[in-house]
Structures are given as C-alpha cells and as structure tokens.
Write a protein that holds these residues in place. Sequence first.
Motif, PDB file in Angstrom:
ATOM      1  N   HIS A 190       0.800  -1.223   0.000  1.00  0.00           N
ATOM      2  CA  HIS A 190       0.000   0.000   0.000  1.00  0.00           C
ATOM      3  C   HIS A 190       0.834   1.274   0.000  1.00  0.00           C
ATOM      4  O   HIS A 190       2.053   1.270   0.229  1.00  0.00           O
ATOM      5  N   GLY A 191       0.159   2.385  -0.194  1.00  0.00           N
ATOM      6  CA  GLY A 191       0.792   3.692  -0.232  1.00  0.00           C
ATOM      7  C   GLY A 191       0.813   4.398   1.116  1.00  0.00           C
ATOM      8  O   GLY A 191       0.330   3.874   2.129  1.00  0.00           O
ATOM      9  N   GLY A 192       1.363   5.611   1.119  1.00  0.00           N
ATOM     10  CA  GLY A 192       1.495   6.400   2.331  1.00  0.00           C
ATOM     11  C   GLY A 192       0.150   6.813   2.912  1.00  0.00           C
ATOM     12  O   GLY A 192      -0.772   7.171   2.182  1.00  0.00           O
ATOM     13  N   GLY A 193       0.036   6.741   4.235  1.00  0.00           N
ATOM     14  CA  GLY A 193      -1.196   7.104   4.918  1.00  0.00           C
ATOM     15  C   GLY A 193      -2.299   6.072   4.763  1.00  0.00           C
ATOM     16  O   GLY A 193      -3.418   6.287   5.226  1.00  0.00           O
ATOM     17  N   MET A 194      -1.983   4.965   4.112  1.00  0.00           N
ATOM     18  CA  MET A 194      -3.017   3.963   3.829  1.00  0.00           C
ATOM     19  C   MET A 194      -2.781   2.702   4.657  1.00  0.00           C
ATOM     20  O   MET A 194      -2.395   2.769   5.805  1.00  0.00           O
ATOM     21  N   GLY A 195      -3.039   1.539   4.096  1.00  0.00           N
ATOM     22  CA  GLY A 195      -2.892   0.267   4.783  1.00  0.00           C
ATOM     23  C   GLY A 195      -3.363  -0.823   3.853  1.00  0.00           C
ATOM     24  O   GLY A 195      -3.834  -0.543   2.740  1.00  0.00           O
ATOM     25  N   GLY A 196      -3.282  -2.065   4.294  1.00  0.00           N
ATOM     26  CA  GLY A 196      -3.749  -3.163   3.452  1.00  0.00           C
ATOM     27  C   GLY A 196      -5.202  -3.016   3.043  1.00  0.00           C
ATOM     28  O   GLY A 196      -5.616  -3.489   1.980  1.00  0.00           O
ATOM     29  N   TRP A 197      -5.966  -2.313   3.871  1.00  0.00           N
ATOM     30  CA  TRP A 197      -7.393  -2.108   3.594  1.00  0.00           C
ATOM     31  C   TRP A 197      -7.647  -1.406   2.261  1.00  0.00           C
ATOM     32  O   TRP A 197      -8.704  -1.585   1.653  1.00  0.00           O
ATOM     33  N   THR A 198      -6.694  -0.578   1.814  1.00  0.00           N
ATOM     34  CA  THR A 198      -6.927   0.211   0.602  1.00  0.00           C
ATOM     35  C   THR A 198      -7.060  -0.653  -0.651  1.00  0.00           C
ATOM     36  O   THR A 198      -7.556  -0.202  -1.674  1.00  0.00           O
ATOM     37  N   TRP A 199      -6.615  -1.928  -0.539  1.00  0.00           N
ATOM     38  CA  TRP A 199      -6.715  -2.860  -1.659  1.00  0.00           C
ATOM     39  C   TRP A 199      -8.041  -3.634  -1.662  1.00  0.00           C
ATOM     40  O   TRP A 199      -8.207  -4.565  -2.450  1.00  0.00           O
ATOM     41  N   LYS A 200      -8.971  -3.269  -0.797  1.00  0.00           N
ATOM     42  CA  LYS A 200     -10.225  -4.015  -0.623  1.00  0.00           C
ATOM     43  C   LYS A 200     -10.889  -4.401  -1.942  1.00  0.00           C
ATOM     44  O   LYS A 200     -11.207  -5.577  -2.177  1.00  0.00           O
ATOM     45  N   PHE A 201     -11.099  -3.431  -2.816  1.00  0.00           N
ATOM     46  CA  PHE A 201     -11.859  -3.701  -4.045  1.00  0.00           C
ATOM     47  C   PHE A 201     -11.031  -4.495  -5.054  1.00  0.00           C
ATOM     48  O   PHE A 201     -11.551  -5.387  -5.733  1.00  0.00           O
ATOM     49  N   VAL A 202      -9.744  -4.205  -5.130  1.00  0.00           N
ATOM     50  CA  VAL A 202      -8.852  -4.975  -5.996  1.00  0.00           C
ATOM     51  C   VAL A 202      -8.744  -6.411  -5.490  1.00  0.00           C
ATOM     52  O   VAL A 202      -8.813  -7.369  -6.273  1.00  0.00           O
ATOM     53  N   ARG A 203      -8.572  -6.563  -4.197  1.00  0.00           N
ATOM     54  CA  ARG A 203      -8.450  -7.897  -3.606  1.00  0.00           C
ATOM     55  C   ARG A 203      -9.683  -8.742  -3.890  1.00  0.00           C
ATOM     56  O   ARG A 203      -9.579  -9.918  -4.282  1.00  0.00           O
ATOM     57  N   GLU A 204     -10.858  -8.158  -3.692  1.00  0.00           N
ATOM     58  CA  GLU A 204     -12.095  -8.906  -3.915  1.00  0.00           C
ATOM     59  C   GLU A 204     -12.209  -9.381  -5.360  1.00  0.00           C
ATOM     60  O   GLU A 204     -12.634 -10.517  -5.622  1.00  0.00           O
ATOM     61  N   LEU A 205     -11.829  -8.525  -6.300  1.00  0.00           N
ATOM     62  CA  LEU A 205     -11.904  -8.883  -7.714  1.00  0.00           C
ATOM     63  C   LEU A 205     -10.909  -9.988  -8.062  1.00  0.00           C
ATOM     64  O   LEU A 205     -11.235 -10.928  -8.797  1.00  0.00           O
ATOM     65  N   LEU A 206      -9.705  -9.888  -7.533  1.00  0.00           N
ATOM     66  CA  LEU A 206      -8.695 -10.919  -7.807  1.00  0.00           C
ATOM     67  C   LEU A 206      -9.080 -12.256  -7.180  1.00  0.00           C
ATOM     68  O   LEU A 206      -8.924 -13.321  -7.803  1.00  0.00           O
ATOM     69  N   GLU A 207      -9.580 -12.201  -5.954  1.00  0.00           N
ATOM     70  CA  GLU A 207      -9.979 -13.441  -5.292  1.00  0.00           C
ATOM     71  C   GLU A 207     -11.164 -14.083  -5.989  1.00  0.00           C
ATOM     72  O   GLU A 207     -11.258 -15.322  -6.060  1.00  0.00           O
ATOM     73  N   ALA A 208     -12.064 -13.280  -6.534  1.00  0.00           N
ATOM     74  CA  ALA A 208     -13.212 -13.819  -7.267  1.00  0.00           C
ATOM     75  C   ALA A 208     -12.772 -14.567  -8.518  1.00  0.00           C
ATOM     76  O   ALA A 208     -13.491 -15.455  -9.008  1.00  0.00           O
ATOM     77  N   LYS A 209     -11.588 -14.236  -9.003  1.00  0.00           N
ATOM     78  CA  LYS A 209     -11.034 -14.918 -10.185  1.00  0.00           C
ATOM     79  C   LYS A 209     -10.157 -16.103  -9.799  1.00  0.00           C
ATOM     80  O   LYS A 209      -9.525 -16.730 -10.648  1.00  0.00           O
ATOM     81  N   GLY A 210     -10.118 -16.405  -8.499  1.00  0.00           N
ATOM     82  CA  GLY A 210      -9.409 -17.588  -8.038  1.00  0.00           C
ATOM     83  C   GLY A 210      -7.973 -17.385  -7.603  1.00  0.00           C
ATOM     84  O   GLY A 210      -7.253 -18.355  -7.340  1.00  0.00           O
TER      85      GLY A 210
END
Length: 246
Positions: free
Chosen positions: A8-28
């Motif tokens: 992740h980037g500055g001021g952020m955290g792993g949470w900022t990848w929420k939407f990307v993570r969900e899409l990647l996980e949906a693809k297996g």
Amino acid sequence: MTTFVLLHGGGMGGWTWKFVRELLEAKGHRVLTPTFTGFGEREHLIARDVGNATHVQDVVNVFRFEDLHDVVLVAHSYAGTVAPGVLAQVGDRVAKVIYLDAIVPHSGERIASLMGYVPEEQLAGLDAMLDAGEGPIGSGVHEMQRAAAKEHPHLMVPEREKWLLDNLSDQPMKATSCLIPVGAETIAKPVDYIAAAVTVMTAMHDRARALGWTIHDHPGDHALLVGDPEGTVDLILAIAEGKVAA
C-alpha cells in the motif's frame, strides 16, 4: 492461480486494496495485503524508529511465514521505496514486479526531499533527532491528502472517496525522512510501471522510463486502485500473464 502481494501507499494500509483484492480473489487468485508497521490497523505501533527497514522486514516476514513463492509483487505509491529492499532479500521468490504509480527512489535518497516536501539539508538533522528519540512521530501525510482532496477531488464517486479519506492514518516521520538504503536501480528483474494520468508522480514516471522499465498508461488518478479497481485489476492481470504491451 497466482499469488499476489499488494503493498500500500502512504497514509493507507492493506485495507486500501479491498476492491482490488475482492476482484482478484473472485477470479481464483491468492491475495495478501500486508499493512506496514504504524499504518492502518497497525497505527498504534507508530514510533520514531519506524522507517524503511521496518517496512521491508514487515513484507519479508510475510514471505517467510506464509512460505510464498512465484509471487506477483505490486507496489503502490510509498511502497515503491519498500519494494527494492524486499526484492534484495526475497527476490528469488518473486516472479513479476509491478509499480502502481509508485515512488522510484535511488539508493541514498529520502522521500521528503525526493518529492520536494523538505530540503535535504533539513532532513539529515531531522533524522538524527529521531534517532535520538526526539522530534515528531508522524509526518501528517493523512491530513495533507485530505486537504489536497478538497482542492482536487479524486476521480471516483463521492461515497468511495469518503471511505478512502476517512480511513487514512498518519505515516511515521522516519519513513519520510530516513535514507532509503536500497533503491530502485538495484532491481535486477524487469519492472512494469502503471502510470496514472492525474498524479503527483509524473517525475517518477520519467525515472521509471530512465531505468528502462515498461510503462503502461492508465487514465485515472493516483488512487486508481480505489477509483477504478476493475481497470487496475485488468492491467495487473494482463501484465502478470504477459498479455499487454507497453
């Protein structure tokens, strides 16, 4: 299935990848989104001695304890200063490196002077002060980002921007002021760089080109992983699968 480690980037955290993570996980795919010490849900660990070395170790430990291999490593923004140190230690476990509109530092540089925030001569003194247990613990980057968003709203729906801004946390001052011991010029693997159209990282795009990295343009802004997760995932997957050209 591909294993992705998203930084992740500055001021952020792993949470900022929420939407990307969900899409990647949906693809297996398998997706890990570690949060650096002092950020996000680990903001209670912010301290004067938390800097680049700590954040490199955060990620290296994920590789070690999760027994990761053949990883696609994606670094957004601030994480571009962490990725080279990670690759120096566990590069044999990384198959692809993707910089997502990230900082491209050279060895021995400091983020604050590299980005034009604070003169180099002041940073050396600040770094020494932090080493002595004095000076500011945080850099205030979260408030800087919120102020900037008022002047130039992100390219995303207001509800999603509110979610992003509400969840921002401070960044350890040490991470902003310390010397980056391992720079991008040490990365031996080919690097793909996704360059946002609306961003403060334009100079970093030029640095990526100078290093011979492959550039991929995206029409979004610096927070494209939140504003356009679908487009971000499409690009990341195309790069990971070798299906996209510069």
